[in-house]
Design a protein around this motif. Structure first.
Motif, PDB file in Angstrom:
ATOM      1  N   CYS A 213       3.516 -28.126  37.422  1.00  0.00           N
ATOM      2  CA  CYS A 213       2.503 -27.323  37.741  1.00  0.00           C
ATOM      3  C   CYS A 213       1.662 -27.319  36.569  1.00  0.00           C
ATOM      4  O   CYS A 213       2.220 -26.539  35.591  1.00  0.00           O
ATOM      5  CB  CYS A 213       2.690 -26.137  38.726  1.00  0.00           C
ATOM      6  SG  CYS A 213       0.913 -25.445  39.213  1.00  0.00           S
TER       7      CYS A 213
ATOM      8  N   CYS B 209       1.183 -23.014  36.603  1.00  0.00           N
ATOM      9  CA  CYS B 209       2.403 -21.839  36.351  1.00  0.00           C
ATOM     10  C   CYS B 209       3.685 -22.618  35.910  1.00  0.00           C
ATOM     11  O   CYS B 209       4.585 -21.715  36.038  1.00  0.00           O
ATOM     12  CB  CYS B 209       2.570 -21.212  37.860  1.00  0.00           C
ATOM     13  SG  CYS B 209       3.201 -22.482  39.166  1.00  0.00           S
TER      14      CYS B 209
ATOM     15  N   HIS C 193       5.614 -24.388  37.552  1.00  0.00           N
ATOM     16  CA  HIS C 193       6.621 -24.338  38.575  1.00  0.00           C
ATOM     17  C   HIS C 193       6.920 -25.928  38.948  1.00  0.00           C
ATOM     18  O   HIS C 193       5.724 -26.777  38.986  1.00  0.00           O
ATOM     19  CB  HIS C 193       5.968 -23.600  39.751  1.00  0.00           C
ATOM     20  CG  HIS C 193       6.946 -23.178  40.732  1.00  0.00           C
ATOM     21  ND1 HIS C 193       7.301 -24.037  41.891  1.00  0.00           N
ATOM     22  CD2 HIS C 193       7.780 -22.209  40.736  1.00  0.00           C
ATOM     23  CE1 HIS C 193       8.313 -23.595  42.808  1.00  0.00           C
ATOM     24  NE2 HIS C 193       8.509 -22.336  42.047  1.00  0.00           N
TER      25      HIS C 193
ATOM     26  N   CYS D 131       0.508 -27.135  44.573  1.00  0.00           N
ATOM     27  CA  CYS D 131       1.752 -26.271  43.984  1.00  0.00           C
ATOM     28  C   CYS D 131       1.868 -25.126  45.139  1.00  0.00           C
ATOM     29  O   CYS D 131       1.044 -24.356  45.463  1.00  0.00           O
ATOM     30  CB  CYS D 131       1.525 -25.735  42.652  1.00  0.00           C
ATOM     31  SG  CYS D 131       2.518 -24.500  42.152  1.00  0.00           S
TER      32      CYS D 131
ATOM     33  N   CYS E  98       1.586 -21.220  43.324  1.00  0.00           N
ATOM     34  CA  CYS E  98       0.310 -20.727  42.973  1.00  0.00           C
ATOM     35  C   CYS E  98      -0.873 -21.398  43.733  1.00  0.00           C
ATOM     36  O   CYS E  98      -1.843 -20.808  43.886  1.00  0.00           O
ATOM     37  CB  CYS E  98      -0.001 -20.705  41.644  1.00  0.00           C
ATOM     38  SG  CYS E  98      -0.326 -22.445  40.987  1.00  0.00           S
TER      39      CYS E  98
END
Ligand SMILES: [Zn+2]
Length: 76
Positions: free
Chosen positions: A30, A33, A35, A43, A46
């Motif tokens: 991501c 973030c 992630h 995502c 977030c």
């Protein structure tokens, strides 16, 4: 209901099943973030996709906490 015309041998069954194994999903990171996310998907951590907030998860959380506070006030 259809019935198999012929008995399937162990070997032919196993040869077919040799392709059933699942492959690990390819993941990217991501932009916001960091992630791990599946490519071309929002995502789930977030709610961002292509540089904008698509799911508005932060505001959702705020709404949830407000609702909880209201419920707690009523029960008191
Ligand atoms: Zn994210």
């Amino acid at each position: 209901m259809g019935l198999p015309a012929k008995r399937r041998t162990k070997q032919s069954k196993r040869e077919r099943a040799a392709h059933f194994a699942l492959k690990a999903a390819t993941l990217s990171v991501c932009q916001k973030c960091k992630h791990p996310v599946r490519p071309h998907r929002v995502c789930q951590n977030c709610g961002y996709y292509k540089g904008r907030d698509v799911l508005k998860l932060a505001s959702k959380d705020a709404r949830k906490t407000k609702r909880k506070q209201r419920k707690e006030k009523k029960s008191e």
